[in-house]
Every structure is written in C-alpha cells, then in structure tokens.
Design a protein around this motif. Structure first.
Motif, mmCIF file in Angstrom:
data_model
loop_
_atom_site.group_PDB
_atom_site.id
_atom_site.type_symbol
_atom_site.label_atom_id
_atom_site.label_comp_id
_atom_site.label_asym_id
_atom_site.label_seq_id
_atom_site.Cartn_x
_atom_site.Cartn_y
_atom_site.Cartn_z
ATOM 1 N N LEU A 16 0.858 -1.187 0.000
ATOM 2 C CA LEU A 16 0.000 0.000 0.000
ATOM 3 C C LEU A 16 0.891 1.232 0.000
ATOM 4 N N TYR A 17 0.631 2.172 -0.912
ATOM 5 C CA TYR A 17 1.467 3.355 -1.119
ATOM 6 C C TYR A 17 0.603 4.598 -0.883
ATOM 7 N N CYS A 18 0.997 5.429 0.080
ATOM 8 C CA CYS A 18 0.150 6.546 0.521
ATOM 9 C C CYS A 18 0.796 7.911 0.250
ATOM 10 N N HIS A 19 -0.057 8.950 0.277
ATOM 11 C CA HIS A 19 0.323 10.377 0.243
ATOM 12 C C HIS A 19 0.830 10.837 -1.115
ATOM 13 N N MET A 20 0.307 10.262 -2.191
ATOM 14 C CA MET A 20 0.764 10.655 -3.516
ATOM 15 C C MET A 20 0.138 11.980 -3.967
ATOM 16 N N LYS A 21 0.782 12.566 -4.961
ATOM 17 C CA LYS A 21 0.362 13.874 -5.477
ATOM 18 C C LYS A 21 -0.961 13.747 -6.232
ATOM 19 N N ARG A 22 -1.821 14.747 -6.021
ATOM 20 C CA ARG A 22 -3.103 14.759 -6.711
ATOM 21 C C ARG A 22 -2.901 14.778 -8.231
ATOM 22 N N GLY A 23 -3.634 13.925 -8.922
ATOM 23 C CA GLY A 23 -3.565 13.863 -10.372
ATOM 24 C C GLY A 23 -2.411 13.055 -10.915
ATOM 25 N N SER A 24 -1.595 12.454 -10.011
ATOM 26 C CA SER A 24 -0.407 11.740 -10.482
ATOM 27 C C SER A 24 -0.586 10.237 -10.576
ATOM 28 N N VAL A 25 -1.652 9.682 -9.992
ATOM 29 C CA VAL A 25 -1.808 8.225 -9.979
ATOM 30 C C VAL A 25 -1.886 7.725 -11.415
ATOM 31 N N ALA A 26 -0.964 6.842 -11.768
ATOM 32 C CA ALA A 26 -0.763 6.458 -13.171
ATOM 33 C C ALA A 26 -1.296 5.076 -13.508
ATOM 34 N N VAL A 27 -1.960 4.423 -12.567
ATOM 35 C CA VAL A 27 -2.467 3.075 -12.785
ATOM 36 C C VAL A 27 -3.929 3.014 -12.380
ATOM 37 N N LYS A 28 -4.588 1.931 -12.764
ATOM 38 C CA LYS A 28 -5.987 1.702 -12.385
ATOM 39 C C LYS A 28 -6.145 0.258 -11.949
ATOM 40 N N SER A 29 -7.228 -0.012 -11.273
ATOM 41 C CA SER A 29 -7.480 -1.367 -10.801
ATOM 42 C C SER A 29 -7.456 -2.346 -11.970
ATOM 43 N N GLY A 30 -6.773 -3.465 -11.768
ATOM 44 C CA GLY A 30 -6.652 -4.474 -12.797
ATOM 45 C C GLY A 30 -5.373 -4.399 -13.593
ATOM 46 N N ASP A 31 -4.666 -3.262 -13.503
ATOM 47 C CA ASP A 31 -3.393 -3.149 -14.220
ATOM 48 C C ASP A 31 -2.353 -4.091 -13.617
ATOM 49 N N ARG A 32 -1.595 -4.727 -14.469
ATOM 50 C CA ARG A 32 -0.468 -5.539 -14.008
ATOM 51 C C ARG A 32 0.785 -4.674 -14.004
ATOM 52 N N VAL A 33 1.546 -4.707 -12.911
ATOM 53 C CA VAL A 33 2.757 -3.896 -12.796
ATOM 54 C C VAL A 33 3.947 -4.796 -12.476
ATOM 55 N N GLN A 34 5.112 -4.321 -12.851
ATOM 56 C CA GLN A 34 6.374 -4.963 -12.516
ATOM 57 C C GLN A 34 7.101 -4.111 -11.484
ATOM 58 N N ALA A 35 8.042 -4.700 -10.777
ATOM 59 C CA ALA A 35 8.849 -3.925 -9.833
ATOM 60 C C ALA A 35 9.523 -2.772 -10.577
ATOM 61 N N GLY A 36 9.395 -1.569 -10.027
ATOM 62 C CA GLY A 36 9.987 -0.391 -10.642
ATOM 63 C C GLY A 36 9.048 0.386 -11.527
ATOM 64 N N ASP A 37 7.851 -0.135 -11.816
ATOM 65 C CA ASP A 37 6.881 0.615 -12.608
ATOM 66 C C ASP A 37 6.357 1.801 -11.799
ATOM 67 N N ARG A 38 6.116 2.908 -12.505
ATOM 68 C CA ARG A 38 5.624 4.114 -11.821
ATOM 69 C C ARG A 38 4.153 3.961 -11.453
#
Length: 325
Positions: free
Chosen positions: A131-153
C-alpha cells in the motif's frame, strides 16, 4: 475504479507473521537514500503503548504501520518524484483527487477516514499486498486491474492525507495485516538489532541517529521547552526574533546540524553547526533579530538538516506565520 475506503485502510493496519511466499521488495521510490531522501519512520513493532523500530531503536511512532521515505526538500515535489511498485503484482485499488496540503488542526477533520491520501494498493498473490500513501493529486498512473512490474511508476510523491512532509508511506501486508519488511519474522513485537535483510532485494541501511523535531521559537529556547514542545510557536510578530531549533538523538562527533529559514523574500539565514562533543540527545538553535522595518508578514519555513560525512541522516521542517497584528 475501486476506491480505498476508510474501513479498508483501517483493516490493513494490524501486525501479522510472515510466510515463506513473501514477495522480494525493491525501493518503492525514485530517489537516492542518504542524498535526496531518507527513511524517517519504520513500523512500530511494540504491540503495547510503547514504541520501537525493528532494531529496538527510536525511529518510529506509536502505532506506525509502515515505512516512511522522506524527500530532502519540498522543491522536489514540483519535479515529480516517482513512487514505484516494490514488486510485481496487480493493482487492486486506487484513490486520487485529494489536495496536496500539510495537515493542520484546522483541516484535520476534512481527511477523516482518508488519512492515506491519494494511494495505490497492489496485490502480489498469496495474500500479500503493498500500500502506497500520500501521492500527489492527479499523479496516480495506474488503475485497478493493471499488471505492474517492480519499478513501474504508480504515481508521484505528494502531500495528500495525514502528512505535513513530502514522503511516501509504504505498508506491506499479509492477509490484511501489516508485516515489517525489515523484520518479517518478529513475534510478539520482538526486535533485533542484528536483523538481516528482511524482504528487501537490497536492504536499505539503518542509522540509529535522527531528529525528534524542529520548530520556530521567539528567541533561543531552553532544552526543557524544546523537549516539552513549549518552545514551538506557529505565529509571531513582525518585530520578534526568528529562531529555528532542532532536537537530535544519538549524534556522533563530526556530525553537522544545518539550520536555515526562508520567507516571502527568500532565505533569511543559514548556519552549519558541527557537533564536536555531542550527548545522546541535544538541541541546537540559530536565528536572527527582526530588521528595523520588521519581518514582512507571511508564511515562513524553517529547516534542520542532520548530516554525517555529507550523508543525509534526517531533515525536519517547521512553519510559522508572521503577522502584523
């Protein structure tokens, strides 16, 4: 898009034992520890009213359920520092849209139930999540269901939710319960100063030294007033001195505290103070008298930076408002 509700986040904040199927973690932020960022707080592994980090040290807060990695300056927020997925997985929940602003007693109620701020949760399988908290408004770059790798933004470091410093708070969870990634096998809050690598691919170093607090005072305070919090002021008259103080623990000879302040017209002062014969706990203060015409009304920020051989150990910020009343 699934939203992180207050109940969901609160349900994540309990401790649990580790399992053999744990993911291996990379650093979840694009910064260099000891140079552009540092770890401020670790998981509080004390199950009772006390507090201790995984080494039995002081670098945590009562009930803290994650690892806080703090940026060296507020200016870095404008540049966009990436929050990164710590391990491969699938995004299970996000939240965006919360304002980036330091929490105060006046606005605290507005974030009730949303203390994590703009956030992303990633599932890693077998009940493991980050769980990653306190991010900048408008910056979230993923959505539910997206597959990510280590190091992905996932987004950018921000100032949303329950925070007054630019940082990312990362919690590691197993079946909804928090695990300390530095000491995942801790039982009943047992700490271990000789702990190994934990869940990390490359374990971040640990410094037992740090800063308890920093603040503004209307003159050089006493140590008792610093320790009790009585020294701190948040408003000050235009003709009063401006003094920044920092309260440190476990410094070593040769460490340096650098204190400075900035206001509406730029930097007011800066002083590096070597700690030649430090005690286990100490404070240092530095400031200036008001100019003849008085300080310009407005918001001022003070900084206390703790370094060792040029390496960043900790930094604390403090704010004060100069009023003409």
């Amino acid at each position: 898009m699934q939203q992180l509700t207050a109940g969901a986040i609160l349900g994540l904040l309990l401790a649990a034992p580790v399992a053999a199927d744990a993911p291996r973690l990379a650093l979840p932020i694009d910064c260099e520890l000891g140079t552009t960022c540092y770890i401020e707080d670790y998981v509080d592994i004390d199950p009772g009213q006390g507090q201790r980090d995984y080494t039995c040290g002081l670098k945590t807060r009562e009930g803290h359920r994650g690892t806080d990695i703090v940026l060296r300056s507020f200016d870095m927020l404008a540049d966009g520092v990436d929050v990164l997925a710590a391990a491969p997985g699938i995004v299970s929940a996000t939240r965006d849209g919360m304002a980036d602003r330091a929490v105060t007693s006046e606005n605290r109620a507005e974030i009730e139930g949303r203390e994590c701020g703009n956030a992303v949760r990633v599932d890693h399988g077998d009940g493991w999540q980050t769980l990653y908290c306190h991010m900048k408004r408008g910056s979230v770059a993923v959505k539910s269901g997206d597959r990510v790798q280590a190091g992905d933004r996932l987004g950018h470091v921000g100032l949303s939710g329950l925070t007054n410093i630019p940082h990312v708070h990362v919690s590691v969870l197993k079946d909804g319960r928090v695990v300390d990634p530095f000491l995942p096998d801790s039982v009943d809050g047992t700490c271990d100063a000789a702990a190994g690598g934990g869940l990390w691919l490359d374990t971040p170093g640990y410094d037992r030294a740090g800063l308890f607090t920093a603040g503004f005072a209307a003159g050089v305070p006493s140590f008792d007033a610093v320790k009790s919090g009585a020294a701190r002021v948040t408003k000050i008259a235009t003709d009063a001195p401006l003094v920044v103080y920092g309260y440190a623990f476990y410094p070593q000879p040769g460490d340096v505290l650098t204190l400075w302040a900035e206001g509406p017209e730029g930097e007011l002062f800066r002083q590096a103070i070597p700690l030649d014969d430090p005690q286990a706990q100490l404070f240092r203060a530095y400031g200036r008298k008001a100019p003849a015409a008085g300080w310009p009304p407005g918001d001022y920020r003070g900084y206390v930076e703790f370094t060792r051989d040029g390496r960043l150990i900790a930094i604390r910020f403090a704010d004060v408002t100069v009023t003409a009343d």
